[in-house]
Scaffold this motif. Structure first.
Motif, PDB file in Angstrom:
ATOM      1  N   THR A 137       0.834  -1.212   0.000  1.00 38.47           N
ATOM      2  CA  THR A 137       0.000   0.000   0.000  1.00 38.47           C
ATOM      3  C   THR A 137       0.862   1.253   0.000  1.00 38.47           C
ATOM      4  O   THR A 137       0.629   2.186  -0.785  1.00 38.47           O
ATOM      5  CB  THR A 137      -0.923   0.009   1.231  1.00 38.47           C
ATOM      6  N   THR A 138       1.869   1.277   0.871  1.00 40.77           N
ATOM      7  CA  THR A 138       2.772   2.433   0.945  1.00 40.77           C
ATOM      8  C   THR A 138       3.510   2.639  -0.367  1.00 40.77           C
ATOM      9  O   THR A 138       3.592   3.762  -0.889  1.00 40.77           O
ATOM     10  CB  THR A 138       3.789   2.248   2.080  1.00 40.77           C
ATOM     11  N   LEU A 139       4.039   1.554  -0.914  1.00 38.55           N
ATOM     12  CA  LEU A 139       4.787   1.640  -2.165  1.00 38.55           C
ATOM     13  C   LEU A 139       3.881   2.042  -3.322  1.00 38.55           C
ATOM     14  O   LEU A 139       4.279   2.813  -4.198  1.00 38.55           O
ATOM     15  CB  LEU A 139       5.469   0.293  -2.456  1.00 38.55           C
ATOM     16  N   GLY A 140       2.642   1.541  -3.318  1.00 37.80           N
ATOM     17  CA  GLY A 140       1.688   1.889  -4.372  1.00 37.80           C
ATOM     18  C   GLY A 140       1.337   3.368  -4.352  1.00 37.80           C
ATOM     19  O   GLY A 140       1.258   4.015  -5.407  1.00 37.80           O
ATOM     20  N   ILE A 141       1.105   3.917  -3.156  1.00 39.65           N
ATOM     21  CA  ILE A 141       0.795   5.348  -3.030  1.00 39.65           C
ATOM     22  C   ILE A 141       1.973   6.191  -3.491  1.00 39.65           C
ATOM     23  O   ILE A 141       1.814   7.162  -4.249  1.00 39.65           O
ATOM     24  CB  ILE A 141       0.425   5.689  -1.572  1.00 39.65           C
ATOM     25  N   PHE A 142       3.170   5.806  -3.068  1.00 40.01           N
ATOM     26  CA  PHE A 142       4.363   6.569  -3.455  1.00 40.01           C
ATOM     27  C   PHE A 142       4.598   6.480  -4.965  1.00 40.01           C
ATOM     28  O   PHE A 142       4.996   7.475  -5.598  1.00 40.01           O
ATOM     29  CB  PHE A 142       5.580   6.051  -2.700  1.00 40.01           C
ATOM     30  N   LEU A 145       2.311   8.886  -6.686  1.00 36.80           N
ATOM     31  CA  LEU A 145       2.805  10.261  -6.539  1.00 36.80           C
ATOM     32  C   LEU A 145       3.975  10.525  -7.483  1.00 36.80           C
ATOM     33  O   LEU A 145       4.083  11.621  -8.061  1.00 36.80           O
ATOM     34  CB  LEU A 145       3.229  10.514  -5.094  1.00 36.80           C
ATOM     35  N   CYS A 146       4.845   9.536  -7.653  1.00 31.93           N
ATOM     36  CA  CYS A 146       5.983   9.693  -8.567  1.00 31.93           C
ATOM     37  C   CYS A 146       5.515   9.838 -10.015  1.00 31.93           C
ATOM     38  O   CYS A 146       6.051  10.650 -10.780  1.00 31.93           O
ATOM     39  CB  CYS A 146       6.933   8.500  -8.442  1.00 31.93           C
TER      40      CYS A 146
END
Length: 277
Positions: A137-142, A145-146
């Motif tokens: 989830t954290t990696l997907g959100i980041f 954003l990228c």
């Protein structure tokens, strides 16, 4: 084909697949900036300096990735500040922070009760099959954003990557933007540590961008191709790893290296054909 059947059966395998996709995209986008600005050594310094945060966090009994994140961001900003102010040469600052971070990490890991070498190996060489749903989830959100940042500000980022003075002349706050982008690099590094590990992570930043650069010279196209190559290499390496029971990080590097060799051979062939005419 067994891999694609099993991802519906095993959650850890589905998590690993999503981690490979998100990490490939993010490292492709951020890695293009890193390679264009010639920050590969800086990237390596931040990666190894984050080991200090991992060691302190394990010793304190808190989330190791959180500790690595704080250490990586502070290290990145420290290197950027030291080189920007001319207090110390950038390569010297990177070497100092690199060695200090590794020394701190090794010290606190050795002091951690119940510490085993297996705890170290998972962070040094990666363990993509251990990523959790929260990590995804954290990696997907980041990653989202990228992608948004690359679409909205690709031209200012390109200016900063190639010529900070020109970027300043275009009304860009180059110093502030450089700090922000360096922090983004640090965050990307830490979020990808679980996938590739500290030792192998640098390849996921550099090889896709270098491969894409062998195909095109357009910064925008390099960014897109680097993300595609990063995803293809990461997913392909994960599949080979699963089928042949080889460490995933190793397989991912081999897949990316094969892509680089193929791109270089194709570029040489096209040049020969052009010269022939």
């Amino acid at each position: 084909m067994e891999f694609f059947y099993d991802i519906f059966e095993y959650q850890y395998l589905a998590n690993a697949l999503f981690a490979a996709i998100f990490a490939g995209i993010t490292c492709g986008i951020v890695g293009t900036y890193v390679v264009a600005r010639r920050m590969v050594f800086l990237c390596g310094g931040i990666t190894h300096a984050s080991f200090g945060g991992l060691g302190i966090a394990l010793y304190a009994g808190v989330n190791p990735i959180g500790g690595a994140m704080i250490f990586a961001i502070l290290s990145a900003m420290g290197i950027e500040w030291a080189s920007d102010k001319g207090k110390i040469r950038e390569d010297s600052a990177i070497g100092i922070i690199w060695s200090i971070g590794m020394a701190i990490g090794a010290l606190f890991m050795s002091l951690t009760p119940g510490y085993t070498s297996g705890d170290l190996a998972s962070y040094m060489f990666g363990s993509i099959v251990t990523v959790t749903t929260q990590d995804i989830t954290t990696l997907g959100i980041f990653t989202s954003l990228c992608i948004a940042g690359a679409l909205l500000w690709w031209r200012p980022v390109m200016y900063l990557a190639f010529d900070r003075d020109f970027a300043t002349s275009q009304g860009i706050a180059s110093r502030t933007a450089s700090y922000i982008l360096t922090v983004i690099v640090a965050i990307t590094i830490v979020l990808a540590i679980r996938i590739m590990g500290i030792v192998l992570l640098l390849s996921l930043f550099t090889i896709p961008a270098v491969t894409a650069n062998a195909i095109t010279k357009s910064y925008a196209k390099i960014t897109i191709l680097a993300a595609i190559i990063g995803v293809t290499g990461a997913v392909g390496g994960l599949i080979v790893s699963y089928n042949w029971e080889i460490p995933p990080g190793t397989c991912i590097i081999f897949m990316l290296t094969l892509a680089l060799i193929a791109a270089k051979l194709l570029s040489l062939r096209s040049k020969k054909q052009t010269n022939a005419y």
